[in-house]
Design a protein around this motif. Sequence first.
Motif, mmCIF file in Angstrom:
data_model
loop_
_atom_site.group_PDB
_atom_site.id
_atom_site.type_symbol
_atom_site.label_atom_id
_atom_site.label_comp_id
_atom_site.label_asym_id
_atom_site.label_seq_id
_atom_site.Cartn_x
_atom_site.Cartn_y
_atom_site.Cartn_z
ATOM 1 N N ASN A 37 3.609 -6.653 6.597
ATOM 2 C CA ASN A 37 3.808 -5.886 5.367
ATOM 3 C C ASN A 37 2.602 -5.996 4.438
ATOM 4 O OD1 ASN A 37 6.356 -5.108 6.211
ATOM 5 N ND2 ASN A 37 7.408 -6.735 5.098
ATOM 6 N N SER A 38 2.037 -7.194 4.335
ATOM 7 C CA SER A 38 0.852 -7.374 3.492
ATOM 8 C C SER A 38 -0.324 -6.556 4.009
ATOM 9 C CB SER A 38 0.469 -8.857 3.437
ATOM 10 O OG SER A 38 1.409 -9.599 2.694
ATOM 11 N N VAL B 273 0.131 -2.988 3.119
ATOM 12 C CA VAL B 273 -0.129 -2.736 1.702
ATOM 13 C C VAL B 273 -1.625 -2.839 1.397
ATOM 14 C CG1 VAL B 273 0.241 -3.604 -0.647
ATOM 15 C CG2 VAL B 273 2.151 -3.455 0.948
ATOM 16 N N THR C 39 -4.514 0.294 0.482
ATOM 17 C CA THR C 39 -4.966 0.161 -0.907
ATOM 18 C C THR C 39 -6.480 0.071 -0.979
ATOM 19 O OG1 THR C 39 -2.916 -0.934 -1.562
ATOM 20 C CG2 THR C 39 -4.830 -1.238 -2.974
ATOM 21 N N ILE D 133 6.987 0.188 0.725
ATOM 22 C CA ILE D 133 5.569 -0.135 0.874
ATOM 23 C C ILE D 133 4.705 0.961 0.259
ATOM 24 C CG2 ILE D 133 3.720 -0.398 2.578
ATOM 25 C CD1 ILE D 133 5.652 -1.888 4.346
ATOM 26 N N LEU E 65 4.392 0.551 -3.523
ATOM 27 C CA LEU E 65 3.506 -0.559 -3.877
ATOM 28 C C LEU E 65 2.048 -0.193 -3.634
ATOM 29 C CD1 LEU E 65 3.500 -3.455 -4.926
ATOM 30 C CD2 LEU E 65 3.698 -4.260 -2.570
ATOM 31 N N VAL E 66 1.782 0.527 -2.558
ATOM 32 C CA VAL E 66 0.412 0.956 -2.257
ATOM 33 C C VAL E 66 -0.107 1.907 -3.338
ATOM 34 C CG1 VAL E 66 -0.996 2.327 -0.672
ATOM 35 C CG2 VAL E 66 0.556 0.592 0.226
ATOM 36 N N SER F 47 4.537 -7.818 -6.177
ATOM 37 C CA SER F 47 5.314 -7.906 -4.935
ATOM 38 C C SER F 47 6.779 -8.202 -5.214
ATOM 39 C CB SER F 47 4.729 -8.990 -4.030
ATOM 40 O OG SER F 47 3.401 -8.687 -3.665
#
Length: 283
Positions: free
Chosen positions: A79-80, A83, A87, A145, A148-149, A220
């Motif tokens: 997931n990180s 993201v 980004t 996701i 957040l991106v 997060s």
Amino acid sequence: MFPTPLAKTSPVTQALYKLGLPVALVVWLLPIIAVALTSIRGQGDIAGGNYWGWPTEWQVIENYSAVFRNTPIARYIVNSLLVAIPTVLGAVALSCLAGFALGTYRFKANLAVFFLFVGGNFIPFQILMVPVRDLSLRMGLYDSIGGLVLFHIAFQTGFCTFFMRNFIRDLPHELIEAARIEGASEWQIFWKVVLPLVRPALAALSVLVFTFIWNDYFWSTVLIQGDHAMPVTGGLKSLNGIWVAQWHLVSAGSIVAALPPVLIFFLMQKQFIAGLTLGASKG
């Protein structure tokens, strides 16, 4: 000249520097050493209060394998990556275009637009928590996701534009004028003249932004709730048990989570240093 080179300072200053440097290094490394030692301890050491002493039982393979076997940290790491990588691509791409416009073209609102990008960096991001969360809910992007991106791209573009605009502005303007005289379009100038010259700056900026996004904990936990989209920094808190604190697993997970940005920095160390020193000296 400031700062004064160490060799030109007084003997007292040099002695204090040589004494203070290892002390500062030990103080800085002490928490990291403590986390590393805790990650290889057994639960008995932690329950017995052995936090700083030498581990009485070594559980290197057991603790690190338990992190991947008993916790969803592998999913958090994926997931990180999902993201951080988009980004970096989005923020660097937008900042290159904005930096090229602000650093190359001369128009009346140039400085005002530049100050808008810079001013956003001085806003404490904590005060944006409620409006950003409300906006993500209205747009249907909360707990995803993609949401957040998009937020990270919007928030990082200001700093990235400030970074790229200054590098592009320091390029010889004669190169751009010569390309225009030769009949090159603005897009060709940007793609074939400007980007190759600022490639070290792009590498340095990419490493910085990747590190910022990977280490983000606040957004997060504000914009993500479920494990399906939780980055690794926010997911570390779930490694603790409900009734018993499993600090050896949390420490092992923290070491694992810190490895990707460290690895990327060492792989791109030359490009990173070259980007930070680009334009530092002029003939």
